[in-house]
Scaffold this motif. Structure first.
Motif, PDB file in Angstrom:
ATOM      1  N   SER A  71       0.780  -1.163  -0.170  1.00 12.76           N
ATOM      2  CA  SER A  71       0.099   0.085  -0.030  1.00 12.76           C
ATOM      3  C   SER A  71       0.861   1.220   0.015  1.00 12.76           C
ATOM      4  O   SER A  71       1.995   1.182   0.483  1.00 12.76           O
ATOM      5  CB  SER A  71      -0.901   0.327   1.154  1.00 12.76           C
ATOM      6  OG  SER A  71      -0.296  -0.666   2.269  1.00 12.76           O
ATOM      7  N   GLY A  73       0.362   4.432   1.182  1.00  9.63           N
ATOM      8  CA  GLY A  73       0.327   5.358   2.430  1.00  9.63           C
ATOM      9  C   GLY A  73      -0.133   6.829   1.763  1.00  9.63           C
ATOM     10  O   GLY A  73       0.445   7.642   2.265  1.00  9.63           O
ATOM     11  N   LEU A  74      -1.183   6.715   1.057  1.00  9.95           N
ATOM     12  CA  LEU A  74      -1.665   8.079   0.452  1.00  9.95           C
ATOM     13  C   LEU A  74      -2.841   8.310   1.308  1.00  9.95           C
ATOM     14  O   LEU A  74      -3.482   7.482   1.708  1.00  9.95           O
ATOM     15  CB  LEU A  74      -2.171   7.795  -0.873  1.00  9.95           C
ATOM     16  CG  LEU A  74      -1.048   7.433  -1.900  1.00  9.95           C
ATOM     17  CD1 LEU A  74      -1.489   7.314  -3.492  1.00  9.95           C
ATOM     18  CD2 LEU A  74       0.156   8.484  -1.831  1.00  9.95           C
ATOM     19  N   LYS A  75      -3.087   9.672   1.520  1.00  6.18           N
ATOM     20  CA  LYS A  75      -4.445   9.939   2.177  1.00  6.18           C
ATOM     21  C   LYS A  75      -5.259  10.617   0.962  1.00  6.18           C
ATOM     22  O   LYS A  75      -4.905  11.422   0.350  1.00  6.18           O
ATOM     23  CB  LYS A  75      -3.924  11.198   3.079  1.00  6.18           C
ATOM     24  CG  LYS A  75      -3.120  10.789   4.304  1.00  6.18           C
ATOM     25  CD  LYS A  75      -4.177   9.812   5.059  1.00  6.18           C
ATOM     26  CE  LYS A  75      -3.202   9.208   6.074  1.00  6.18           C
ATOM     27  NZ  LYS A  75      -3.941   7.988   6.801  1.00  6.18           N
ATOM     28  N   GLN A  77      -7.945  12.387   0.950  1.00  4.50           N
ATOM     29  CA  GLN A  77      -8.389  13.752   1.136  1.00  4.50           C
ATOM     30  C   GLN A  77      -7.397  14.919   0.718  1.00  4.50           C
ATOM     31  O   GLN A  77      -7.762  15.817   0.579  1.00  4.50           O
ATOM     32  CB  GLN A  77      -8.899  14.170   2.563  1.00  4.50           C
ATOM     33  CG  GLN A  77      -9.839  13.198   2.997  1.00  4.50           C
ATOM     34  CD  GLN A  77      -9.301  12.429   3.999  1.00  4.50           C
ATOM     35  OE1 GLN A  77      -8.402  11.623   3.670  1.00  4.50           O
ATOM     36  NE2 GLN A  77      -9.767  12.172   5.278  1.00  4.50           N
ATOM     37  N   LEU A  78      -6.042  14.462   0.789  1.00  4.11           N
ATOM     38  CA  LEU A  78      -5.039  15.490   0.278  1.00  4.11           C
ATOM     39  C   LEU A  78      -4.733  15.363  -1.499  1.00  4.11           C
ATOM     40  O   LEU A  78      -5.021  14.121  -1.950  1.00  4.11           O
ATOM     41  CB  LEU A  78      -3.823  15.205   1.002  1.00  4.11           C
ATOM     42  CG  LEU A  78      -3.738  15.060   2.457  1.00  4.11           C
ATOM     43  CD1 LEU A  78      -2.505  14.976   3.161  1.00  4.11           C
ATOM     44  CD2 LEU A  78      -4.302  16.400   3.002  1.00  4.11           C
ATOM     45  N   GLU A  82       0.259  17.621  -2.221  1.00  4.61           N
ATOM     46  CA  GLU A  82       0.203  17.583  -0.691  1.00  4.61           C
ATOM     47  C   GLU A  82       0.741  16.164   0.109  1.00  4.61           C
ATOM     48  O   GLU A  82       1.463  16.365   0.788  1.00  4.61           O
ATOM     49  CB  GLU A  82      -1.331  17.784  -0.166  1.00  4.61           C
ATOM     50  CG  GLU A  82      -1.641  19.215  -0.177  1.00  4.61           C
ATOM     51  CD  GLU A  82      -3.146  19.608   0.121  1.00  4.61           C
ATOM     52  OE1 GLU A  82      -3.211  20.610   0.529  1.00  4.61           O
ATOM     53  OE2 GLU A  82      -3.743  18.800  -0.064  1.00  4.61           O
ATOM     54  N   PHE A  86       4.229  16.201   1.815  1.00  7.46           N
ATOM     55  CA  PHE A  86       4.414  15.556   3.232  1.00  7.46           C
ATOM     56  C   PHE A  86       5.424  14.626   3.297  1.00  7.46           C
ATOM     57  O   PHE A  86       6.339  14.944   4.275  1.00  7.46           O
ATOM     58  CB  PHE A  86       3.228  14.773   3.750  1.00  7.46           C
ATOM     59  CG  PHE A  86       3.115  13.920   4.889  1.00  7.46           C
ATOM     60  CD1 PHE A  86       3.430  14.750   5.826  1.00  7.46           C
ATOM     61  CD2 PHE A  86       3.071  12.683   4.590  1.00  7.46           C
ATOM     62  CE1 PHE A  86       3.640  13.910   7.079  1.00  7.46           C
ATOM     63  CE2 PHE A  86       3.096  12.055   5.817  1.00  7.46           C
ATOM     64  CZ  PHE A  86       3.476  12.513   7.202  1.00  7.46           C
ATOM     65  N   TRP A  87       5.732  13.647   2.361  1.00  3.47           N
ATOM     66  CA  TRP A  87       6.713  12.712   2.626  1.00  3.47           C
ATOM     67  C   TRP A  87       8.274  13.427   2.433  1.00  3.47           C
ATOM     68  O   TRP A  87       9.104  13.109   3.057  1.00  3.47           O
ATOM     69  CB  TRP A  87       6.474  11.616   1.609  1.00  3.47           C
ATOM     70  CG  TRP A  87       5.143  10.627   2.153  1.00  3.47           C
ATOM     71  CD1 TRP A  87       4.315  10.471   1.440  1.00  3.47           C
ATOM     72  CD2 TRP A  87       5.309   9.875   3.303  1.00  3.47           C
ATOM     73  NE1 TRP A  87       3.436   9.868   2.132  1.00  3.47           N
ATOM     74  CE2 TRP A  87       3.975   9.428   3.210  1.00  3.47           C
ATOM     75  CE3 TRP A  87       6.221   9.551   4.494  1.00  3.47           C
ATOM     76  CZ2 TRP A  87       3.636   8.544   4.163  1.00  3.47           C
ATOM     77  CZ3 TRP A  87       5.797   8.787   5.357  1.00  3.47           C
ATOM     78  CH2 TRP A  87       4.407   8.317   5.237  1.00  3.47           C
TER      79      TRP A  87
END
Lengths: 204, 220, 243
Positions: A71, A73-75, A77-78, A82, A86-87
């Motif tokens: 997976s 690790g994506l969000k 809603q972002l 973004e 973040f990463w």
């Protein structure tokens, strides 16, 4: 850069691979092969430091490994940007623009990750590797849901990474076209059931 | 660390993030109480400190399982564990983000709800102070509970069972501060105890939470 | 020859198998003697009448409820530091016994509370502390059950036990601060050496307390043996699957 010596890893308290040894130097890639359930993911998690080894040693520089899992690790809603920013910040500021461009995602950058296709998500997940700035890539099935074009794109990125002195360990079933990569079949390292004696203290 | 905080805050505020969930729950709970115990202003004034504290505690509890479960499901937690941030830092930031999105709004809205419950005027400063001092402990302890149950499917109920006994001291001293404030008694001791618990938790709990996360990921 | 050798499951099974019948017998004798003596061969208290006799169950169970948690704390620490599986399994085995002891202490306390204080339950510090202890036992057991990987479960419950102990102490202080309470002081102050109970009551009480302790030992040995066997069974099945 990365060296495994006589490593035994366990899944659910049960040894799956025994006596795995290999070295991966700068500019080298290693492709792990083997049937499902042989313990590829477990071995990669151990290299990434998420799981302890039962025996043997895994040696690499501290904070050198970038791990790419099943997976991404994506969000949802972002936005793409973004997520990547973040990463990049977490890993100390890689070049987000360059990574978006390299994974052919520049056009998608303001789209929420929820609206990406499976393949696009995967590409974003791989773009994350580019912004970590870490030399050893440890990738678990990196090409799942990628189309042929994207697979080639990805192979190119790996080649660039190797050329710049990086290293990579990949578990994959398909042919990446990385002719220079060595292959390691994990089947011979399948753990044998423990004897009664070894059984005693650890219950396995 | 700042990036993680900003991301968590952003996620909480965006659609489906659950921001305001705790607040609405708090509001509903406080609205329900007078229907349950009757509209007698004196009775309400007597139980107001306890209701406000129990309400904030439950509202806090409501959003605890989001702290790690979502990151665990989408694989972010694995990636965070391999990132240069120490796990202790990650869990502290997570707790801080939880407090900013749950605890702090509760502190802000509690005076309004105090009006509904006819809380005596002299109790307001103590209520705000005690909530301000106590809610960070709720977030930090809750983060520990969330860390323990990170690999458990549908761990929400278990999480409540684990966390509630741990909340007991904070609740006792917090509500006691407000009660004493309402009755015009000295409040220094319970207020200092709340603050002490918070400081102790903020200092020590991240180690326990980080250990729990590491063990939880290891077992996958 | 080190004491740690008995942490080896096979050694543990051999030793516990030998001593278990004796411990069980001793527990039965001591509990019977203590309780029967206490119930039928002691005079009634001049103030509390024959209701006082419930202490021969109430006090030992309350004592064990706390001591069992302390034992779990110690075995959890041993697991975390030395990674002896038997130690972790002993903690797991002890928890339900501790839970039952807590329930017995609460129930006998309620039964005694009615004639003495006129109420089954009061939010008295001691009673409240036991209620909190009850919740801790419940949470601890639930966490063991919820986690599939047993080594992970052992680690996490051990961490919970450590953190829980700190909070249990804190709660104890908090509830004492919160409500002064009805409960009489302790009946058997060990530290000061003086007794608040007369000898006629004390001797059977002491026997009963030792009896409950030995009873716990018998139960926890038996249950740990069961856990070890269950664990071995799992391991054998897993080996089967490895082919």
């Amino acid at each position: 850069m990365l060296s495994l010596a006589d490593v035994t890893v366990a899944r659910g308290g049960l040894p799956v691979l025994e006596g795995v040894s290999f070295d991966v130097g700068a500019g080298q890639a290693l492709v792990l092969r083997g049937p499902n359930g042989i313990g590829k993911t477990t071995l990669l998690r151990a290299i990434a430091g998420l799981q302890p080894v039962l025996a043997g040693t895994i040696a690499h520089d501290e904070d050198a490994v970038a791990y790419g899992a099943h997976s991404d690790g994506l969000k949802a809603q972002l936005s793409v940007r973004e997520n990547l920013q973040f990463w990049a910040d977490v890993y100390g500021g890689g070049d987000v623009e360059q990574a978006l461009h390299d994974m052919n995602m520049a056009d998608l950058q303001s789209r929420p990750a929820a609206q990406l296709s499976a393949g696009q998500k995967r590409r974003l997940g791989l773009a994350r590797l580019l912004v970590t700035g870490r030399p050893i890539w440890v990738l678990d099935e990196p090409t799942v849901s990628l189309d042929k074009f994207s697979v080639n794109l990805f192979a190119d990125r790996v080649r660039t990474h190797l050329a710049s002195g990086g290293a990579a360990v990949l578990a994959t079933h398909i042919d990446l076209g990385l002719s220079e990569a060595r292959e390691l079949d994990l089947a011979p390292f399948k753990a044998v059931p423990p004897t009664e004696e070894a059984f005693d203290e650890a219950f396995l | 660390m700042k990036a993680l905080l900003i991301r968590d805050l952003r996620l909480a505020i965006r659609a489906g993030g659950g921001f305001g969930l705790g607040l609405s729950f708090f509001l509903i709970l406080v609205t329900l109480v007078p229907f349950g115990v009757g509209p007698d202003a004196e009775v309400l004034a007597r139980i107001a400190p306890g209701i406000l504290w129990v309400g904030s505690l439950l509202a806090c509890l409501l959003s605890l399982d989001r702290i790690f479960a979502l990151d665990f499901e989408d694989g972010s937690l694995d990636l965070l564990a391999t990132a240069p941030l120490p796990m202790e830092g990650t869990v502290s930031i997570k707790a801080l983000a939880h407090w900013l999105t749950t605890g702090l709004p509760l502190v802000v809205i509690a005076p309004l709800l105090g009006l509904l419950l006819n809380l005596p005027l002299q109790a307001y400063p103590w209520m705000i102070l005690s909530l301000l001092a106590g809610t960070p402990a709720l977030s930090v302890i809750g983060t520990f509970g969330a860390a323990l149950t990170v690999g458990v499917k549908r761990g929400g109920l278990l999480l409540s069972l684990l966390v509630l006994p741990l909340y007991m001291p904070t609740l006792i001293f917090g509500a006691e501060t407000v009660r004493r404030g309402a009755e015009g008694l000295p409040t220094t001791t319970p207020l200092l105890m709340v603050a002490g618990i918070t400081m102790g938790c903020v200092a020590l709990m991240p180690f326990a939470s980080a250990a729990a996360i590491r063990v939880g990921l290891k077992g996958q | 020859m080190s004491l740690w050798e008995y942490a080896n499951p096979r050694k543990f099974m051999a030793l516990s198998g030998t001593v278990l019948p004796w411990v069980t017998g001793l527990a039965a004798v001591l509990c019977c003697v203590g309780v029967v003596w206490g119930f039928f061969f002691t005079p009634d208290d001049f103030r509390m009448g024959s209701t006082v006799k419930i202490i021969y169950i109430h006090v030992p169970s309350a004592m064990m409820a706390i001591n069992i948690w302390v034992m779990m704390l110690i075995t959890s620490l041993i697991w975390l530091v030395r990674r002896h599986h038997v130690s972790a399994l002993a903690s797991k085995a002890a928890a339900p016994i501790g839970l039952i002891m807590t329930v017995i202490a609460l129930a006998t306390g309620a039964i005694w509370g009615k004639p003495m204080w006129g109420t089954y339950w009061a939010w008295d510090p001691r009673l409240t502390s036991f209620l909190i202890l009850f919740l801790f036992y419940l949470g601890y057991m639930a966490l063991w059950e919820a986690i599939e990987n047993k080594d992970t479960a052992a680690d996490l419950t051990a961490v919970l036990c450590l953190v829980g102990s700190v909070f249990a102490l804190l709660s104890r202080y908090a509830v004492r601060f919160w409500n002064q309470g009805l409960h009489q002081g302790t009946s058997v102050p060990v530290a000061t050496g003086e007794r608040t109970v007369a000898d006629v009551f004390f001797v059977p009480l002491a026997i009963s307390m030792v009896g409950f302790g030995v009873l716990f030992l018998a139960l926890v040995l038996q249950r740990t043996r069961t856990e070890v066997r269950a664990r071995r069974l799992q391991a054998l099945q897993a080996r089967e699957r490895m082919g």
